[in-house]
Design a protein around this motif. Structure first.
Motif, PDB file in Angstrom:
ATOM      1  N   VAL A   1       0.850  -1.198   0.000  1.00  0.00           N
ATOM      2  CA  VAL A   1       0.000   0.000   0.000  1.00  0.00           C
ATOM      3  C   VAL A   1       0.882   1.243   0.000  1.00  0.00           C
ATOM      4  N   ALA A   2       0.544   2.181  -0.873  1.00  0.00           N
ATOM      5  CA  ALA A   2       1.338   3.402  -0.993  1.00  0.00           C
ATOM      6  C   ALA A   2       1.207   4.246   0.273  1.00  0.00           C
ATOM      7  N   PRO A   3       2.305   4.787   0.755  1.00  0.00           N
ATOM      8  CA  PRO A   3       2.223   5.706   1.898  1.00  0.00           C
ATOM      9  C   PRO A   3       1.644   7.044   1.445  1.00  0.00           C
ATOM     10  N   PRO A   4       1.023   7.792   2.338  1.00  0.00           N
ATOM     11  CA  PRO A   4       0.493   9.114   1.958  1.00  0.00           C
ATOM     12  C   PRO A   4       1.597  10.004   1.402  1.00  0.00           C
ATOM     13  N   GLY A   5       1.265  10.697   0.351  1.00  0.00           N
ATOM     14  CA  GLY A   5       2.214  11.637  -0.230  1.00  0.00           C
ATOM     15  C   GLY A   5       3.256  11.021  -1.136  1.00  0.00           C
ATOM     16  N   ALA A   6       3.128   9.747  -1.464  1.00  0.00           N
ATOM     17  CA  ALA A   6       4.110   9.101  -2.333  1.00  0.00           C
ATOM     18  C   ALA A   6       4.025   9.685  -3.742  1.00  0.00           C
ATOM     19  N   ASP A   7       5.184   9.869  -4.386  1.00  0.00           N
ATOM     20  CA  ASP A   7       5.198  10.380  -5.754  1.00  0.00           C
ATOM     21  C   ASP A   7       5.691   9.284  -6.693  1.00  0.00           C
ATOM     22  N   GLU A   8       5.790   9.612  -7.982  1.00  0.00           N
ATOM     23  CA  GLU A   8       6.156   8.613  -8.990  1.00  0.00           C
ATOM     24  C   GLU A   8       7.587   8.123  -8.818  1.00  0.00           C
ATOM     25  N   ARG A   9       8.429   8.929  -8.180  1.00  0.00           N
ATOM     26  CA  ARG A   9       9.806   8.508  -7.975  1.00  0.00           C
ATOM     27  C   ARG A   9       9.898   7.413  -6.918  1.00  0.00           C
ATOM     28  N   THR A  10       9.006   7.452  -5.932  1.00  0.00           N
ATOM     29  CA  THR A  10       9.099   6.522  -4.809  1.00  0.00           C
ATOM     30  C   THR A  10       8.023   5.437  -4.816  1.00  0.00           C
ATOM     31  N   PHE A  11       7.019   5.548  -5.687  1.00  0.00           N
ATOM     32  CA  PHE A  11       5.955   4.542  -5.679  1.00  0.00           C
ATOM     33  C   PHE A  11       5.280   4.475  -7.054  1.00  0.00           C
ATOM     34  N   ARG A  12       5.044   3.221  -7.498  1.00  0.00           N
ATOM     35  CA  ARG A  12       4.322   3.007  -8.749  1.00  0.00           C
ATOM     36  C   ARG A  12       3.364   1.844  -8.564  1.00  0.00           C
ATOM     37  N   GLU A  13       2.263   1.912  -9.253  1.00  0.00           N
ATOM     38  CA  GLU A  13       1.300   0.820  -9.196  1.00  0.00           C
ATOM     39  C   GLU A  13       1.707  -0.276 -10.180  1.00  0.00           C
ATOM     40  N   GLU A  14       1.792  -1.511  -9.669  1.00  0.00           N
ATOM     41  CA  GLU A  14       2.176  -2.666 -10.480  1.00  0.00           C
ATOM     42  C   GLU A  14       1.295  -3.844 -10.119  1.00  0.00           C
ATOM     43  N   SER A  15       1.270  -4.825 -11.008  1.00  0.00           N
ATOM     44  CA  SER A  15       0.570  -6.078 -10.720  1.00  0.00           C
ATOM     45  C   SER A  15       1.314  -7.226 -11.401  1.00  0.00           C
ATOM     46  N   TRP A  16       1.618  -8.259 -10.621  1.00  0.00           N
ATOM     47  CA  TRP A  16       2.360  -9.412 -11.104  1.00  0.00           C
ATOM     48  C   TRP A  16       1.610 -10.681 -10.723  1.00  0.00           C
ATOM     49  N   ARG A  17       1.829 -11.737 -11.502  1.00  0.00           N
ATOM     50  CA  ARG A  17       1.233 -13.039 -11.198  1.00  0.00           C
ATOM     51  C   ARG A  17       2.362 -14.058 -11.078  1.00  0.00           C
ATOM     52  N   ILE A  18       2.527 -14.602  -9.875  1.00  0.00           N
ATOM     53  CA  ILE A  18       3.692 -15.407  -9.536  1.00  0.00           C
ATOM     54  C   ILE A  18       3.258 -16.794  -9.062  1.00  0.00           C
TER      55      ILE A  18
END
Length: 593
Positions: free
Chosen positions: A233-250
């Motif tokens: 879960v992204a922390p409040p105030g996260a920007d594109e440098r420190t957080f990106r939405e991804e999805s993987w199937r492992i």
């Protein structure tokens, strides 16, 4: 607070687990490529290195220059080269029947599915959500702690089971990370503006390890077993440098290039989200590992090489302060190896597939670290772990008394060793049996061994005690030789290789035995020592062209050399090998090398 346990694993169930046991005490190897193998010539080798015929698993294996076998007595010792990429040639297809490949999943029996070697793997469908992350993962592959870089196949999707009835949360035990070998991940707290946020790194690595896809998540991580999801879960105030939405199937099992092994492995969704996420019901202050115990684990060799050894490699660094989340939970199998899991983790196993709670962590790894079949590369291992560390761990786990082979384990002050060194002879129940066992026992006793013959036990502990009481182990190629993990350091392993150009599969025990501090001797039988001579004329293709038989595919190889062949050792020819084994033990006891 207490750490959450599975409410359906009561005392009675846990006691019943160890009574199930696997009925498959044979090595029957699966994924991998067949490499050019040396025609069977009845040569014997001693302490040979990993040769060009070594097969690891699909996608390559360790290899080095082959030792040149000498006469019956064997070769001089050679130091094997370490190499993650094997030169491969002929490819054998996997077992065609899905039922045959997966029959162990409910009963735990893998009946002689030896040498399932294949290389061709269909390309997995692309996923738009992974495109940018996959590119970044490839760029970061060189820094992975999990293995060498090779082109791999993405884990395949699978149908996810529906959640079952609610299991009420239990109280938790909150413990510190002070004793762990990784830095503690700070709790998500944006009020602490002095801590600089880390630059974003893709959650999962699909490229650096040819055996397994794996993911690491640090921060506010939420694991929901009911839908097999691990969410950062992204922390409040996260920007594109420190957080990106991804999805993987492992699929967290180390046979990703083998469709047969991976067919019934449950998919785990690993993702990062900036929006809503499931609320925590159980908070933990220890890290978690997510892995599958299905695949080929019904086979004794695969139980070690696919789960137990990778689990040691991944989790031992936490000194018990780690939670194990198991997908494809098999009670009979977990019970068989329960002492191992209790030594690895201070907490009860969690059946992730049937647990609707939301477990929250600060660090989660999906997929276990895996280097190669039945081996550890200390250069890439946490704390420099080696196979010597693993065998010491296994002896401690099962309370075995002997760390060193005869006579160093029991010498008295100014006394001579009273007993003979002991030789354990593995007696297989079906194929590749010793048909002249009494003659073998007499011959071993004549050179100075006390001989113990055993077929093995469904329970691990009793056979571990037998193996640890012996100084040498002898067997035809098969899973029983896996019990070398319990033989005291400085002991001897004698592997008898049947006809059929099977030298390449001997590598599964050849290199690992040396890494365990054992002396390795290899004896390759002649046609006259095979019961195939009773079934076919001497000029039959089964003797004259084993490569031709192998080229027809797995079914041909299995039917010709694995299902129908037993061994009748020529004791006059085999005697020098026994003498070398006992000579090594005596030399070691006198302070030699």
């Amino acid at each position: 607070m207490n750490c959450p346990f599975r409410s359906d694993l009561g005392v009675q169930d846990r006691n019943a687990l160890s009574k199930e046991g696997s009925k498959a005490e044979v090595l029957e190897k699966d994924g991998g490529n067949t490499s050019p193998s040396v025609p069977d010539s009845g040569r014997n080798v001693e302490d040979t290195g990993r040769d060009e015929t070594f097969v690891g698993d699909s996608g390559g294996g360790a290899s080095s220059t082959a030792a040149n076998p000498g006469a019956e007595g064997g070769n001089k010792d050679e130091v094997p080269a370490k190499d993650d990429d094997a030169t491969t040639a002929a490819v054998l297809p996997p077992v065609s029947s899905e039922e045959a490949a997966n029959s162990t999943q409910e009963s735990g029996v893998l009946e002689d599915e030896v040498l399932q070697v294949q290389e061709a793997v269909a390309k997995a469908p692309s996923r738009k959500s992974n495109e940018s992350a996959a590119a970044a993962a490839a760029a970061a592959a060189s820094s992975s702690s999990n293995g060498s870089s090779t082109s791999v196949v993405h884990s395949d999707p699978a149908i996810l089971p529906a959640p079952v009835q609610h299991i009420p949360p239990t109280t938790q035990v909150v413990k510190t990370l002070a004793d762990q070998q990784i830095p503690a991940v700070p709790k998500v707290n944006q009020a602490d503006s002095k801590t600089p946020a880390r630059e974003w790194k893709p959650l999962c690595d699909l490229t650096s390890n040819r055996r397994i896809d794996w993911c690491e998540l640090d921060g506010d991580v939420r694991v929901l077993g009911a839908n097999a999801s691990v969410t950062l879960v992204a922390p409040p105030g996260a920007d594109e440098r420190t957080f990106r939405e991804e999805s993987w199937r492992i699929k967290p099992y180390p046979r990703k290039a083998d469709p047969n092994a991976m067919r019934k492995i449950r998919v785990v969704t690993v993702q990062s989200v900036a929006g809503e996420a499931p609320a925590c019901t159980d908070q933990h202050d220890v890290p978690a590992l997510v892995f599958s115990d299905r695949g080929y684990t019904g086979n004794y060799f695969h139980a070690y090489t696919d789960v137990i050894l990778p689990l040691f490699l991944t989790a031992r660094q936490y000194s018990g302060e780690v939670l194990l989340l198991v997908t494809d939970f098999q009670m009979w199998w977990l019970g068989k190896f329960m002492p191992v899991f209790k030594s690895i983790s201070n907490y009860e196993l969690i059946d992730l597939d049937h647990d609707p709670r939301v477990h929250c962590f600060r660090h989660v790894q999906v997929g276990l670290t895996s280097h190669n079949d039945f081996s550890i590369d200390p250069r890439r291992a946490p704390n420099g772990y080696s196979m010597l560390d693993f065998t010491k761990f296994m002896r401690t786990t099962y309370g075995l008394p002997r760390d060193l082979a005869w006579p160093a384990a029991n010498p008295g002050a100014n006394t001579t060793q009273s007993r003979r060194p002991r030789l354990l002879v593995i007696a297989r129940a079906r194929t590749r049996r010793f048909v002249n066992m009494e003659e073998i026992v007499r011959g071993a006793e004549k050179v100075g061994f006390e001989v113990v013959v055993s077929e093995g036990e469904h329970e691990v502990a009793p056979f571990a005690e037998i193996a640890n009481s012996c100084d040498a182990i002898l067997g035809v190629h098969g899973a029983g030789l896996t019990n070398m993990v319990f033989v005291p350091t400085g002991g001897v392993v004698i592997q008898v290789v049947p006809l059929g150009g099977l030298e390449f599969v001997a590598s599964y025990f050849r290199g690992p035995s040396r890494d365990m501090g054992l002396r390795y001797l290899e004896y390759r039988i002649t046609p006259e020592e095979s019961t195939l001579i009773d079934q076919y004329p001497r000029d039959h293709i089964i003797f004259t062209d084993p490569e031709g038989v192998k080229s027809k595919g797995w079914d041909s190889l299995k039917a010709a050399y694995l299902d129908k062949q037993d061994v009748r050792l020529d004791m006059k020819r085999f005697r020098p090998t026994l003498k070398k084994a006992i000579s090594h033990l005596r030399k070691a006891s006198a302070g030699g090398n």
